[in-house]
Structure formats: structure tokens, C-alpha cells
Scaffold this motif. Structure first.
Motif, mmCIF file in Angstrom:
data_model
loop_
_atom_site.group_PDB
_atom_site.id
_atom_site.type_symbol
_atom_site.label_atom_id
_atom_site.label_comp_id
_atom_site.label_asym_id
_atom_site.label_seq_id
_atom_site.Cartn_x
_atom_site.Cartn_y
_atom_site.Cartn_z
ATOM 1 N N ALA A 142 -41.765 17.504 44.088
ATOM 2 C CA ALA A 142 -40.681 17.875 45.002
ATOM 3 C C ALA A 142 -39.324 17.738 44.326
ATOM 4 O O ALA A 142 -38.379 18.466 44.647
ATOM 5 C CB ALA A 142 -40.739 17.014 46.258
ATOM 6 N N GLU A 143 -39.222 16.817 43.362
ATOM 7 C CA GLU A 143 -37.968 16.591 42.659
ATOM 8 C C GLU A 143 -37.905 17.335 41.332
ATOM 9 O O GLU A 143 -36.850 17.848 40.949
ATOM 10 C CB GLU A 143 -37.765 15.094 42.409
ATOM 11 C CG GLU A 143 -37.610 14.268 43.680
ATOM 12 C CD GLU A 143 -37.344 12.802 43.381
ATOM 13 O OE1 GLU A 143 -37.153 12.475 42.190
ATOM 14 O OE2 GLU A 143 -37.317 11.994 44.320
ATOM 15 N N GLU A 144 -39.061 17.386 40.626
ATOM 16 C CA GLU A 144 -39.061 17.909 39.262
ATOM 17 C C GLU A 144 -39.757 19.258 39.114
ATOM 18 O O GLU A 144 -39.656 19.882 38.056
ATOM 19 C CB GLU A 144 -39.739 16.894 38.326
ATOM 20 C CG GLU A 144 -39.143 15.497 38.377
ATOM 21 C CD GLU A 144 -37.715 15.446 37.869
ATOM 22 O OE1 GLU A 144 -37.330 16.340 37.086
ATOM 23 O OE2 GLU A 144 -36.986 14.524 38.272
ATOM 24 N N GLY A 145 -40.496 19.684 40.112
ATOM 25 C CA GLY A 145 -41.213 20.956 40.029
ATOM 26 C C GLY A 145 -42.643 20.818 39.563
ATOM 27 O O GLY A 145 -43.516 21.577 39.974
ATOM 28 N N SER A 146 -42.916 19.853 38.681
ATOM 29 C CA SER A 146 -44.270 19.550 38.211
ATOM 30 C C SER A 146 -44.274 18.111 37.715
ATOM 31 O O SER A 146 -43.212 17.499 37.548
ATOM 32 C CB SER A 146 -44.714 20.507 37.106
ATOM 33 O OG SER A 146 -43.836 20.416 35.991
ATOM 34 N N ALA A 147 -45.474 17.592 37.473
ATOM 35 C CA ALA A 147 -45.585 16.181 37.082
ATOM 36 C C ALA A 147 -46.626 16.023 35.996
ATOM 37 O O ALA A 147 -47.737 16.559 36.101
ATOM 38 C CB ALA A 147 -45.974 15.325 38.291
ATOM 39 N N SER A 148 -46.287 15.287 34.938
ATOM 40 C CA SER A 148 -47.277 14.887 33.942
ATOM 41 C C SER A 148 -47.902 13.570 34.375
ATOM 42 O O SER A 148 -47.365 12.870 35.252
ATOM 43 C CB SER A 148 -46.632 14.720 32.571
ATOM 44 O OG SER A 148 -45.781 13.576 32.555
#
Length: 335
Positions: free
Chosen positions: A280-286
Motif C-alpha cells: 500500500a505504501e511501496e507498490g510491492s514488497a520483497s
């Protein structure tokens, strides 16, 4: 008995003596057990190091045994806090050593292959540069430490999964229980009319041991599913008393298995929610983004990655998240 037995339930059966060695992580000890049959059987061997050796030998003597009295050594899995006392026992006694056959394959792997797989998985997780190399070196130190503590050539009997094994006339029923570790076995037997389980790091009360499985080598994403399968293999069995590798001896077998299954489900839900929150904040997550979101301690972040990658693997197989590779890093987002 051990220094902390006053704060935990007694073993409940006079022929079972609890042997504790100190560890640096909660709950501060690893427990092995001496079964005082005519030919004494030790289940697991505690932590590595001089302090642990002294504690192990002191607890043996408090139970009325000399270290040289140990005639058989049965191992649940090859984590350092369970095989660390193997060499001291071999130097002092001449026990027949029994270990899960899968440990032979895992500890015979070429260390450069282990390093390569670890680096690839940590790179995909989102580590890079000096942080990546420190993490890889740290994981390899763990592998090397276990190999140094546990000499494969001194194993006398390799235990096949789910095949009963007889030790000095006593029947043990191995139950293959991976997830916490890929080599992990619990052992059921009958003592003085009670059905008991030497559980290693499964059926631990009041917490669930982490899903370490294969550490960060290939297969890390299968850790949660393997753990759940192991718990389902335990579910529905009947044991009067559990002798775990950490925490107190207890008789809450059914409740503890049920708690661990629920805790795994909660871990998956938490991971799914964290993916959504970070995205929601970064667009994607590692995977590393999720580890940083969980703790700001670098060493803890690498440790967290084992369960995070396993949870992401399960969630992706269930269609609850999807991933893509971007510049060598695997990025996740909710479906």
C-alpha cells in the motif's frame, strides 16, 4: 537434576532424567534426556561448548550416572543445540549413535553448493552488497559448526523414516516431523505403562519453534507446508507425556499440537497482511522489506527471512500473493 528443573514440571517418570545445557536464545536452555534402562539411552546431547559440556555432565551425575555410563545416543535432529554434546560424549563414553538417515544426505552436501544456494535465495529476498555477504557468511558458519560438532563417521545406525528402531531391547517409533528442521524426528515409546514422546523441537509448550527447515538453501519456501504436514502427522496420536527439547516436560500433547497448527495459520495471515500493508505504501514488497518491517536488528532480520520466505511460498501456492523477479529481487503483491 538440572539447575532449572525446580521451575519446570518433573519428568514424571523416575527413569527419565532431564539434562539441560545453556543456550543464548529463549528459553535459555536445551533439554536432552537420559533414559535409565539397563543400558542407559541419551536422547539428544545438548549445546556445544565447554559450559554446555560441564552442564550436561553435571546433570548426568545428579541423576546418578557418569558420562561414561551412556551406552546409546539417539538424536532427534541436527541443530547445534541438540548435537553439540555428541563429541564430548564420544570422547568420554562409547555410545552406539542413532540418527535420522536424512541427516547423512544433508550434511554430506558440498559447502560451496550450500553457499551458492544461500546467496541466490538471499539475493532474491532483497539483500545486496556487504549485508548480503555478511549474511551468507553467517549462515555458512552455522552449517560448518554443525558439521564440526556432529561427525557422520561416528553414527552407527541411520534411522529410516517411520521405521521402528530397537535400542537395547526398547522399541522407539520414529515420526518424521520436518519444518522446524528437515531432519527432525520425534520418537514414541512406552515407559512404565505410559506412552511418551521424545519430541525434540516439536510439541514444545508454550511456544512453537521456528520454521527453519533447510535454513536458507533451496527448499526454504517449503518450510511452512512441511511444518504443517508434520503437525498433521502428529495430530490424532495419543501420548501421556511429552519430553521436549525446550520448555517444560508436559502432558498437554493435544493442546500443544493444536496451538502450533493455529500459530502457523496466524503466521501466514500476518505475512499476507504485511504484504498488503507494505505494498500500500511501496507498490510491492520483497521478503527483506517484510523482515525490516518486523525488526530493525540486522541479525534478527536474516533469521526472520527463513519463516517469511516459507510463508510467502505457501501464500503464493495458495494464490493469495503473486511475485515477479525484478533485477534479481523477487517482489510480492497481494492477488
Amino acid at each position: 537434576m538440572s539447575r532449572t528443573n525446580e521451575s519446570v514440571p518433573e519428568t514424571g517418570i523416575s527413569r527419565v532424567h532431564r539434562l539441560e545445557t545453556p543456550v543464548e536464545w529463549p528459553p535459555g536452555h536445551a533439554a536432552a534426556y537420559l533414559l535409565g534402562d539397563e543400558e542407559p539411552i541419551c536422547v539428544d546431547a545438548g549445546m556445544v561448548g565447554d559450559e554446555a559440556r560441564a552442564a550436561l555432565f553435571a546433570d548426568l551425575r545428579d541423576g546418578g550416572y557418569e558420562p561414561a555410563d551412556v551406552e546409546h545416543l539417539l538424536l532427534t535432529h541436527v541443530h547445534i543445540d541438540h548435537v553439540g554434546g555428541v563429541r564430548p560424549l564420544l570422547e568420554t563414553a562409547s555410545p552406539t549413535v542413532y540418527a535420522p538417515a536424512i541427516a547423512r544426505e544433508r550434511l554430506s552436501r558440498d559447502l560451496e553448493t550450500v553457499r551458492s544456494e544461500t546467496r541466490r535465495n538471499l539475493t532474491e529476498a532483497g539483500l545486496y552488497g556487504s549485508g548480503l555477504e555478511r549474511a551468507v557468511d553467517g549462515v555458512l558458519e552455522i552449517h560448518e559448526g554443525i558439521r564440526a560438532a556432529f561427525p557422520l563417521e561416528d553414527v552407527d545406525v541411520w534411522i529410516d523414516t517411520d521405521e521402528p528402531v530397537s535400542i537395547a531391547g526398547r522399541k522407539f517409533d520414529p515420526i518424521y516431523t520436518p519444518g522446524h528442521h528437515v531432519t527432525h524426528h520425534c520418537y514414541g515409546t512406552d515407559i512404565d505403562g505410559a506412552r511418551v514422546l521424545f519430541a525434540g523441537d516439536m510439541v514444545v509448550e508454550p511456544f512453537r519453534a521456528a520454521a527453519i527447515h533447510v535454513n536458507l538453501t533451496d527448499g526454504v519456501r517449503d518450510g511452512i507446508d512441511a511444518y504443517r504436514d508434520a503437525l498433521e502427522r502428529l495430530d490424532g496420536r495419543a501420548f501421556d507425556r511429552v519430553y521436549p527439547g525446550h520448555g517444560p516436560v508436559h502432558d498437554a500433547y493435544d493442546e500443544t499440537v493444536a496451538f502450533a497448527l493455529e500459530d502457523l495459520a496466524d503466521r501466514l495471515a500476518e505475512c499476507r497482511d504485511r504484504v498488503a500493508s507494505v505494498c500500500a505504501e511501496e507498490g510491492s514488497a520483497s521478503a527483506f522489506d517484510l523482515a525490516v518491517d518486523r525488526t530493525d536488528h540486522p541479525r534478527r532480520q536474516v533469521m526472520e527471512l527463513r519463516e517469511i520466505l516459507a510463508a510467502l511460498g505457501t501464500l503464493e501456492r495458495r494464490g493469495q500473493v503473486r511475485s515477479r523477479l525484478e533485477d534479481g529481487v523477487r517482489l510480492y503483491e497481494p492477488t
